[in-house]
Design a protein around this motif. Structure first.
Motif, PDB file in Angstrom:
ATOM      1  N   GLU A 221       0.849  -1.178   0.000  1.00 16.12           N
ATOM      2  CA  GLU A 221       0.000   0.000   0.000  1.00 16.12           C
ATOM      3  C   GLU A 221       0.893   1.238   0.000  1.00 16.12           C
ATOM      4  O   GLU A 221       2.095   1.146   0.238  1.00 16.12           O
ATOM      5  CB  GLU A 221      -0.927   0.016   1.218  1.00 16.12           C
ATOM      6  CG  GLU A 221      -0.204   0.080   2.554  1.00 16.12           C
ATOM      7  CD  GLU A 221      -1.158  -0.012   3.734  1.00 16.12           C
ATOM      8  OE1 GLU A 221      -2.221  -0.634   3.596  1.00 16.12           O
ATOM      9  OE2 GLU A 221      -0.831   0.530   4.800  1.00 16.12           O
ATOM     10  N   ASP A 222       0.314   2.392  -0.278  1.00 14.60           N
ATOM     11  CA  ASP A 222       1.083   3.632  -0.311  1.00 14.60           C
ATOM     12  C   ASP A 222       1.384   4.139   1.101  1.00 14.60           C
ATOM     13  O   ASP A 222       0.666   3.845   2.056  1.00 14.60           O
ATOM     14  CB  ASP A 222       0.317   4.723  -1.068  1.00 14.60           C
ATOM     15  CG  ASP A 222       0.180   4.437  -2.552  1.00 14.60           C
ATOM     16  OD1 ASP A 222       0.962   3.598  -3.063  1.00 14.60           O
ATOM     17  OD2 ASP A 222      -0.695   5.048  -3.196  1.00 14.60           O
ATOM     18  N   GLY A 223       2.473   4.922   1.198  1.00 15.56           N
ATOM     19  CA  GLY A 223       2.764   5.634   2.437  1.00 15.56           C
ATOM     20  C   GLY A 223       3.462   4.845   3.519  1.00 15.56           C
ATOM     21  O   GLY A 223       3.332   5.175   4.703  1.00 15.56           O
ATOM     22  N   ILE A 224       4.220   3.809   3.161  1.00 12.26           N
ATOM     23  CA  ILE A 224       4.986   3.043   4.153  1.00 12.26           C
ATOM     24  C   ILE A 224       6.254   3.831   4.494  1.00 12.26           C
ATOM     25  O   ILE A 224       7.106   4.054   3.635  1.00 12.26           O
ATOM     26  CB  ILE A 224       5.376   1.655   3.624  1.00 12.26           C
ATOM     27  CG1 ILE A 224       4.143   0.894   3.130  1.00 12.26           C
ATOM     28  CG2 ILE A 224       6.127   0.870   4.707  1.00 12.26           C
ATOM     29  CD1 ILE A 224       3.141   0.573   4.195  1.00 12.26           C
ATOM     30  N   ALA A 225       6.375   4.270   5.747  1.00 10.04           N
ATOM     31  CA  ALA A 225       7.526   5.081   6.170  1.00 10.04           C
ATOM     32  C   ALA A 225       8.603   4.201   6.794  1.00 10.04           C
ATOM     33  O   ALA A 225       8.357   3.486   7.765  1.00 10.04           O
ATOM     34  CB  ALA A 225       7.084   6.149   7.156  1.00 10.04           C
ATOM     35  N   VAL A 226       9.789   4.256   6.219  1.00  6.16           N
ATOM     36  CA  VAL A 226      10.921   3.456   6.686  1.00  6.16           C
ATOM     37  C   VAL A 226      12.118   4.378   6.906  1.00  6.16           C
ATOM     38  O   VAL A 226      12.329   5.330   6.142  1.00  6.16           O
ATOM     39  CB  VAL A 226      11.306   2.373   5.649  1.00  6.16           C
ATOM     40  CG1 VAL A 226      12.420   1.487   6.184  1.00  6.16           C
ATOM     41  CG2 VAL A 226      10.093   1.544   5.270  1.00  6.16           C
TER      42      VAL A 226
ATOM     43  N   PHE B 228       9.794  -2.068  -3.849  1.00  4.14           N
ATOM     44  CA  PHE B 228      10.553  -3.154  -3.215  1.00  4.14           C
ATOM     45  C   PHE B 228      11.837  -2.558  -2.685  1.00  4.14           C
ATOM     46  O   PHE B 228      12.657  -2.033  -3.443  1.00  4.14           O
ATOM     47  CB  PHE B 228      10.837  -4.244  -4.236  1.00  4.14           C
ATOM     48  CG  PHE B 228      11.482  -5.480  -3.657  1.00  4.14           C
ATOM     49  CD1 PHE B 228      10.813  -6.268  -2.742  1.00  4.14           C
ATOM     50  CD2 PHE B 228      12.761  -5.864  -4.051  1.00  4.14           C
ATOM     51  CE1 PHE B 228      11.395  -7.418  -2.218  1.00  4.14           C
ATOM     52  CE2 PHE B 228      13.350  -7.007  -3.540  1.00  4.14           C
ATOM     53  CZ  PHE B 228      12.665  -7.792  -2.617  1.00  4.14           C
ATOM     54  N   LEU B 229      12.021  -2.615  -1.364  1.00  4.88           N
ATOM     55  CA  LEU B 229      13.156  -1.988  -0.691  1.00  4.88           C
ATOM     56  C   LEU B 229      14.197  -3.023  -0.301  1.00  4.88           C
ATOM     57  O   LEU B 229      13.874  -4.050   0.297  1.00  4.88           O
ATOM     58  CB  LEU B 229      12.679  -1.246   0.562  1.00  4.88           C
ATOM     59  CG  LEU B 229      13.746  -0.611   1.454  1.00  4.88           C
ATOM     60  CD1 LEU B 229      14.432   0.545   0.731  1.00  4.88           C
ATOM     61  CD2 LEU B 229      13.123  -0.126   2.766  1.00  4.88           C
ATOM     62  N   ILE B 230      15.461  -2.745  -0.612  1.00  3.05           N
ATOM     63  CA  ILE B 230      16.588  -3.605  -0.249  1.00  3.05           C
ATOM     64  C   ILE B 230      17.276  -3.012   0.971  1.00  3.05           C
ATOM     65  O   ILE B 230      17.715  -1.860   0.951  1.00  3.05           O
ATOM     66  CB  ILE B 230      17.596  -3.703  -1.410  1.00  3.05           C
ATOM     67  CG1 ILE B 230      16.914  -4.219  -2.675  1.00  3.05           C
ATOM     68  CG2 ILE B 230      18.777  -4.596  -1.024  1.00  3.05           C
ATOM     69  CD1 ILE B 230      17.750  -4.035  -3.933  1.00  3.05           C
ATOM     70  N   ILE B 231      17.357  -3.785   2.042  1.00  4.44           N
ATOM     71  CA  ILE B 231      18.029  -3.338   3.268  1.00  4.44           C
ATOM     72  C   ILE B 231      19.308  -4.138   3.409  1.00  4.44           C
ATOM     73  O   ILE B 231      19.286  -5.342   3.659  1.00  4.44           O
ATOM     74  CB  ILE B 231      17.116  -3.523   4.496  1.00  4.44           C
ATOM     75  CG1 ILE B 231      15.793  -2.763   4.287  1.00  4.44           C
ATOM     76  CG2 ILE B 231      17.819  -3.030   5.755  1.00  4.44           C
ATOM     77  CD1 ILE B 231      14.742  -3.058   5.333  1.00  4.44           C
ATOM     78  N   GLU B 232      20.443  -3.472   3.242  1.00  9.30           N
ATOM     79  CA  GLU B 232      21.724  -4.157   3.193  1.00  9.30           C
ATOM     80  C   GLU B 232      22.212  -4.596   4.569  1.00  9.30           C
ATOM     81  O   GLU B 232      21.701  -4.148   5.601  1.00  9.30           O
ATOM     82  CB  GLU B 232      22.761  -3.243   2.533  1.00  9.30           C
ATOM     83  CG  GLU B 232      22.417  -2.891   1.093  1.00  9.30           C
ATOM     84  CD  GLU B 232      23.401  -1.925   0.483  1.00  9.30           C
ATOM     85  OE1 GLU B 232      23.677  -0.878   1.109  1.00  9.30           O
ATOM     86  OE2 GLU B 232      23.918  -2.221  -0.607  1.00  9.30           O
TER      87      GLU B 232
ATOM     88  N   VAL C 140      21.204   0.058   9.800  1.00 10.36           N
ATOM     89  CA  VAL C 140      20.245   0.266  10.883  1.00 10.36           C
ATOM     90  C   VAL C 140      18.929   0.736  10.274  1.00 10.36           C
ATOM     91  O   VAL C 140      18.900   1.683   9.492  1.00 10.36           O
ATOM     92  CB  VAL C 140      20.768   1.314  11.879  1.00 10.36           C
ATOM     93  CG1 VAL C 140      19.737   1.566  12.984  1.00 10.36           C
ATOM     94  CG2 VAL C 140      22.090   0.863  12.486  1.00 10.36           C
ATOM     95  N   HIS C 141      17.827   0.073  10.616  1.00 13.07           N
ATOM     96  CA  HIS C 141      16.564   0.378   9.959  1.00 13.07           C
ATOM     97  C   HIS C 141      15.367   0.110  10.868  1.00 13.07           C
ATOM     98  O   HIS C 141      15.446  -0.689  11.793  1.00 13.07           O
ATOM     99  CB  HIS C 141      16.409  -0.467   8.687  1.00 13.07           C
ATOM    100  CG  HIS C 141      16.491  -1.945   8.912  1.00 13.07           C
ATOM    101  ND1 HIS C 141      17.681  -2.598   9.153  1.00 13.07           N
ATOM    102  CD2 HIS C 141      15.532  -2.910   8.955  1.00 13.07           C
ATOM    103  CE1 HIS C 141      17.458  -3.889   9.319  1.00 13.07           C
ATOM    104  NE2 HIS C 141      16.157  -4.099   9.214  1.00 13.07           N
ATOM    105  N   HIS C 142      14.267   0.795  10.579  1.00 16.53           N
ATOM    106  CA  HIS C 142      13.009   0.517  11.261  1.00 16.53           C
ATOM    107  C   HIS C 142      11.847   1.104  10.471  1.00 16.53           C
ATOM    108  O   HIS C 142      12.011   2.015   9.660  1.00 16.53           O
ATOM    109  CB  HIS C 142      13.003   1.050  12.691  1.00 16.53           C
ATOM    110  CG  HIS C 142      13.013   2.546  12.823  1.00 16.53           C
ATOM    111  ND1 HIS C 142      14.152   3.305  12.651  1.00 16.53           N
ATOM    112  CD2 HIS C 142      12.025   3.418  13.116  1.00 16.53           C
ATOM    113  CE1 HIS C 142      13.868   4.577  12.845  1.00 16.53           C
ATOM    114  NE2 HIS C 142      12.581   4.677  13.124  1.00 16.53           N
TER     115      HIS C 142
END
Length: 259
Positions: free
Chosen positions: A38-43, A57-61, A65-67
């Motif tokens: 869905e739209d508006g996913i804040a990362v 599609f997000l790549i987290i290496e 540090v992420h949330h």
């Protein structure tokens, strides 16, 4: 303060789950991917805030540090280190030039669906699915020289501290384990993480004390005993670190019933 997510770091299984996912700042060596439904996913990755829209599609290496801020309908895929040997060999010293790709034709979504049910399959099937996805991404997104500040000695130090904080540690011991000069490591760690190694270590220990005390209670075990178990060597050091980290004394924190 980012923490090492031990459950994922030590888990050798592929993890994939769908729903309104939300999690605090953390890091791990495993690769993680986020598919926005869905739209508006804040990362937030490092200090950068990213807003994902549907089919992003997000790549987290590794070690990033992420949330996720708030909640949003997503698919989260976490690939364990033992299945990433081929990927690390191909991308050594490099990174994806973009960490977001739009899944316009639904190919990534179809590949993600292939990961469901792989937990109990043999390692060859798991590696096949992993290499298929990662190979696809490498073909679609050019690689460039990596500048991931959490790679190398800082990443190793973060992992070492999170796994060994209950032991008696000093800078000399930590530097020897990481394989770096202690003064150089201390400077590099502070410039990257934003605090001294000792301060970071105390924060991990305080988090452990709070978690264990809230889980086990204070009726049959004193707070200072939890502190000693977490690696603190004196009452004075514990109380000083607790007030600096939490902002109040341990007595006030637990009497107020704070989480």
């Amino acid at each position: 303060m980012p923490f090492l997510e031990r459950k994922r770091e030590k888990n050798e299984n592929i993890r994939i789950y769908e729903g309104d996912n939300s999690f605090p700042a953390h890091f791990h060596k495993n690769l993680e991917f986020l598919y926005a439904e869905e739209d508006g996913i804040a990362v937030v990755i490092g200090e950068k805030r990213i807003t994902l829209n549907e089919k992003d599609f997000l790549i987290i290496e590794s070690y990033a540090v992420h949330h996720i801020i708030g909640k949003g309908k997503t698919i989260v895929l976490c690939l364990p280190e033992p299945l990433l040997n081929d990927f690390f060999a191909v991308t050594k010293g490099k990174k994806f030039s973009s960490i977001i790709i739009k899944d316009d034709d639904g190919e990534i979504y179809r590949k993600l669906n292939g990961f469901y049910g792989l937990t109990d399959k043999n390692v060859l099937l798991k590696k096949s699915a992993v290499n298929d996805l990662l190979g696809f991404l490498i073909e679609k997104i050019p690689l460039e020289k990596s500048d991931n500040k959490y790679e190398g000695p800082v990443g190793k130090t973060l992992v070492y501290l999170n796994e060994n904080y209950r032991k008696k540690l000093d800078l000399t011991t930590i530097a020897a384990e990481v394989g770096y000069g202690k003064f150089t490591l201390s400077h590099k760690f502070k410039s990257t993480v934003g605090m001294e190694i000792r301060e970071y270590l105390n924060q991990i220990r305080i988090n452990d004390v709070i978690a264990e005390a809230e889980k086990g209670g204070l009726e049959n075990k004193k707070l200072i005993d939890y502190a000693m178990d977490a690696g603190f060597e004196s009452v004075q050091t514990f109380y000083r670190a607790f007030r600096k980290t939490v902002g109040v004394t341990p007595k006030k924190y637990f009497s107020d019933g704070k989480n």
